[in-house]
Design a protein around this motif. Structure first.
Motif, short mmCIF file in Angstrom:
data_model
loop_
_atom_site.label_atom_id
_atom_site.label_comp_id
_atom_site.label_asym_id
_atom_site.label_seq_id
_atom_site.Cartn_x
_atom_site.Cartn_y
_atom_site.Cartn_z
N ARG A 81 -52.49 15.25 74.47
CA ARG A 81 -52.18 16.31 75.42
C ARG A 81 -50.68 16.40 75.71
O ARG A 81 -50.19 17.46 76.09
N ASN A 89 -56.73 21.12 73.87
CA ASN A 89 -57.99 21.34 74.60
C ASN A 89 -58.90 20.14 74.38
O ASN A 89 -59.03 19.64 73.25
N SER A 133 -54.65 24.45 70.66
CA SER A 133 -54.84 25.87 70.97
C SER A 133 -54.62 26.74 69.74
O SER A 133 -55.33 27.73 69.52
N TYR A 163 -56.94 32.57 77.99
CA TYR A 163 -57.29 31.51 78.94
C TYR A 163 -58.75 31.67 79.33
O TYR A 163 -59.22 32.79 79.59
N PRO A 166 -61.82 27.03 83.62
CA PRO A 166 -62.19 25.63 83.38
C PRO A 166 -63.48 25.26 84.08
O PRO A 166 -63.88 25.89 85.06
N ILE A 173 -59.36 26.08 79.15
CA ILE A 173 -59.32 26.11 77.69
C ILE A 173 -58.38 27.24 77.29
O ILE A 173 -58.46 28.35 77.83
#
Length: 211
Positions: A81, A89, A133, A163, A166, A173
């Motif tokens: 991340r 993601n 992504s 987008y 979540p 995501i």
């Protein structure tokens, strides 16, 4: 022999930061016999300037490697991340098929296969699936990694960011699609990724490739 940099670009505006970053890269090439240790929280600086990156978290070394090693084979969820923009993601999932290719069922109904080996004892294990992504693509196929409702669209010309709302306690995501796309807020979209672009982490966040 050794040059130490401690976030030298942090107070510069965006354009000057890019120009100075290029200058430092050129300086580094001209001084090939010198060692430069460069501290930064900006992962773009780390990826573009480093030949070797040490990722630190709370005083602990999470992973050491070349920029592309960290991008393509992150040792854990933290590194996965931290490297890349937007962040990778992460989906909660469960192993339903083991072997050279691992099949997983994603929380929420998605199903996919991952080009990461697993053992027979991993059957039924709770895992996390990671996908960048830029590796997500819209699909009409039955087997999709994720299906969700678009909550926001950012049309940047060269790329379009989608987008998705979540789940509770999770990050949104994000799909990063090349070029211009006409998706609208509220539209349902199914997303998939090829098996070689997916990452598999155990419940503690460690990569299956680094076990």
């Amino acid at each position: 022999k050794v040059f130490l940099f401690d976030e030298p670009l942090s107070n510069l505006d965006a354009a000057l930061r890019v120009a100075t970053r290029i200058e430092i890269a050129q300086l580094k090439e001209r001084m090939a016999s010198s060692t430069m240790i460069y501290v930064t929280h900006d992962q773009v600086e780390a990826m573009t300037l480093a030949t070797r990156i040490v990722v630190l978290n709370g005083g602990n070394i999470e992973q050491v490697g070349s920029p592309l090693d960290l991008y393509e084979r992150p040792a854990n969820v933290f590194v996965a991340r931290f490297i890349g923009s937007p962040s990778m993601n992460i989906f909660k999932a469960r192993v339903v098929e083991t072997g050279a290719i691992t099949g997983v069922e994603v929380e929420g109904g998605g199903h996919t296969r991952i080009e990461v080996p697993s053992q027979a004892g991993d059957q039924g294990a709770a895992v996390r699936v990671g996908v960048r992504s830029e590796d997500l693509v819209p699909t009409e196929a039955e087997e999709a990694l994720y299906e969700g409702e678009v909550s926001m669209v950012e049309a940047l010309g060269e790329t379009t960011l989608l987008y998705f709302a979540p789940q509770e306690g999770e990050d949104p995501i994000i799909a990063k699609l090349p070029g211009i796309h006409r998706f609208r807020r509220g539209e349902k979209v199914r997303l998939a990724a090829t098996p070689d672009k997916l990452h598999l982490f155990d419940e503690a966040g460690r990569s299956y490739l680094h076990r």
